[in-house]
Design an enzyme around this catalytic site. Sequence first.
Site, PDB file in Angstrom:
ATOM      1  CE  LYS A   1      10.210   7.008   5.800  1.00 26.59           C
ATOM      2  NZ  LYS A   1       9.797   7.531   7.076  1.00 26.59           N
TER       3      LYS A   1
ATOM      4  CB  CYS B   1       7.541  47.710   4.854  1.00 26.78           C
ATOM      5  SG  CYS B   1       7.598  49.384   4.198  1.00 26.78           S
TER       6      CYS B   1
ATOM      7  CB  CYS C   1       7.547  50.985   0.762  1.00 27.64           C
ATOM      8  SG  CYS C   1       8.860  49.798   0.419  1.00 27.64           S
TER       9      CYS C   1
ATOM     10  CE  LYS D   1       5.913   5.338   6.598  1.00 25.98           C
ATOM     11  NZ  LYS D   1       5.082   6.237   7.339  1.00 25.98           N
TER      12      LYS D   1
ATOM     13  CG  ASP E   1       4.441  12.661   5.157  1.00 21.97           C
ATOM     14  OD1 ASP E   1       4.269  12.337   6.347  1.00 21.97           O
ATOM     15  OD2 ASP E   1       5.273  13.516   4.797  1.00 21.97           O
TER      16      ASP E   1
ATOM     17  CD  GLU F   1      -2.377  -1.194   2.860  1.00 20.06           C
ATOM     18  OE1 GLU F   1      -2.410  -0.149   3.552  1.00 20.06           O
ATOM     19  OE2 GLU F   1      -2.822  -2.275   3.250  1.00 20.06           O
TER      20      GLU F   1
ATOM     21  CB  CYS G   1      11.233  48.762   5.028  1.00 15.84           C
ATOM     22  SG  CYS G   1      11.131  48.367   3.278  1.00 15.84           S
TER      23      CYS G   1
ATOM     24  CB  CYS H   1      11.085  52.725   2.091  1.00 15.85           C
ATOM     25  SG  CYS H   1      10.067  51.917   3.336  1.00 15.85           S
TER      26      CYS H   1
ATOM     27  CE1 TYR I   1      -3.450   4.318   6.994  1.00  9.23           C
ATOM     28  CE2 TYR I   1      -3.321   2.435   8.473  1.00  9.23           C
ATOM     29  CZ  TYR I   1      -3.087   3.765   8.210  1.00  9.23           C
ATOM     30  OH  TYR I   1      -2.510   4.555   9.163  1.00  9.23           O
TER      31      TYR I   1
END
Length: 675
Positions: free
Chosen positions: A320, A432, A437, A116, A118, A114, A414, A417, A231
């Site tokens: 894996k 900012c 700006c 796997k 995540d 099957e 920033c 500016c 499952y």
Amino acid sequence: MTTLPEARLEQLRELINFHLYRYHVLDAPLISDGEYDALYRELVELEAAYPELITVDSPTQRTGAEPLDVFEKVSHPAPVLSLANAFNEEDLFAWRKRIDRLLPDEINLNYVVEPKIDGLSVLLTYQDGMFVQGATRGNGIVGEDITANLRTFFALPKKVPVDPASNVIFPPYFVVRGEAFFPLDQFAELNKKRQAAGEPLYMNPRNTAAGSLRQLDPKITAQRPLTLFIYDVIAWDGEGIPDEQWNRLSYLSVLGFPVSKDIVLCQNLEEVVEAYWNWKKKRNQINYEVDGIVVKINDQPLAQSLGFVGKDPRGAIAMKFPAQEKSTKLLDVVVNVGRTGILAPNAILEPVEIGGVIVRNATLHNYDEIARKDIRIGDVVMVKRAGDVIPYVIGPVPDLRNGSEQLIEPPERCPFCDTPVIQPPDEVAIYCDNPTCPEQLVRRVEYFVGRSAMDIDKFGSQTGALLIEQGLIKDIADIYYLKRADILSLEGFQEKKVDNLMLGIEASKTQPADRFLTALGIRFVGTVVAGLLLQALGSIDRLEQSNKEQLEEIEGIGPETAATVVTWFESQSNIRLLEKFRQAGLNFELESSQPESDSLAGSIFVITGTLPTMSRNEAKQFIEVRGGRVTGSVSKRTDYLLAGEAAGSKLDKARNLGISILDEAALKRLASSKS
Ligand code: IVH
């Protein structure tokens, strides 16, 4: 005695749940959206007349639960186990050797392979066929009660069997186990929308799924398109559960549970290895993250009898895939400014190949995250790439430090500016706050002229930056006050180029008001929200006159968006900006949404690749004004795929499903032949 409304209510619940299953689990709907809506409306009306007859398995109750203060604890009926890992073929054969000692001589085992997934393990309890409780894995013995959140999943059966016609025996009590996850296309879509609305991006599908599942308010979970695969059956009381894993999975599927279709029955470990390589090849074409395969002994009572070591059952093993993660050096961190002023740290990396792509930049999300993970310049960092998701830095490898690494401090001002940055109290992002700006203006112009907004295709982002640098654009409305002679005097701008630019700008004045509203770049107001606001109010002037309460009454507009919009229209500089746009002749009124003709009515289109003359947005509009609908992904419901140059996986999928494929010319022929 059953009264008439009770019987009809039961029938409607069953029917609607069955059609939800056909749509969300089997991807094979049997009825049209209109027919589905009619059934749903009938149910809502009947439940309104007989509120005492509403049951928890009613599809109307999907989002009905109230927010919780805290999750209750749930004791699992059996330990919720994990899996030992194999990283290569050797490990796999060593596993078989280890269990061989515990098995009768000469036994012939077969295996189920099957994916796997995540995601996050969830446990679902059914009593007399009704879904009564959903829980997280927790520590494997005790988890948390997330029933209300799981109830929001369309793919989760609220009552089994979902298909009333299936005559299947099931135990009066059973608990299934599965994995909940965020489909990758939906995750990319969500982040695209967040980017368009100037909001910080989510990190990765797994964490976002986890965050969504652990929301105390199920209404938030309901907005996330999570789904799941089942499952296993971890406990039951009564008859029906097959002994072999292969049969168990088809049994679960017959009951109406979503089960992965990509499972393989292998007669020996050589076939398992082949299945592993096949999976590894296709892992990037699958709409969820798969970090390996799970190999399970098909004979489940035998597998159980082998017992477990720690938390890992002996009767199964995970094999894996090599991680789509690599280590590389963090060379520098640069700050990007978004059009809403958000200051986002970005990693400059020593180039590294991950899953076939060279990665040079990755997101570091925000400065809180950098501090929490203690990431430093010069560190060796782990970088991950999954599907379409923007690569991101997972964290540092502190063991590889040599002392020369430098801490990363958030900017106090920033960088473009020099305005002091601000951090809103409930956010991790820093901003900012200077509306003038210049870098924010570059981003705002880029967005304004971009494809999802005014779509001025001759206006590239470098043009915007140059015009701003030369002082010819001081706000986004200045785009409509540019003078031909001024641009001609710039380096690299010959007559033809300038003429095209001016023509493109002029043509954009006729863009509909919802595009113009999107282009203004108000936070939270992307294409969808702009459409909702203008369809409800008709014009930007009426939007400007609306207060927060009036906006909140519009379906789909929440309090945060309403407040942000009202504040935007109160600002003096924005009022002046709008006036400049009005003088320039932009569209403030939404034209009637009546379709121009209905020659494409009822047809569902997907667009892919680059078309010869139309932009994707133009093609979308072309289809929609003729009554057609455009969706993002190809499914059995798609009627036509409109494909241009460099069409990719959508074209393959459409071909496999036997969907009609059109080029731009064929679309135009279809529209005129039907009108
Ligand atoms: S079986 C005794 N099957 O992987 C059975 N687990 O690393 C143990 N997972 O905790 C689990 N897909 O959350 C199984 N097809 C699958 C799975 C799967 C994903 C997860 C599960 C488990 C973790 C172990």
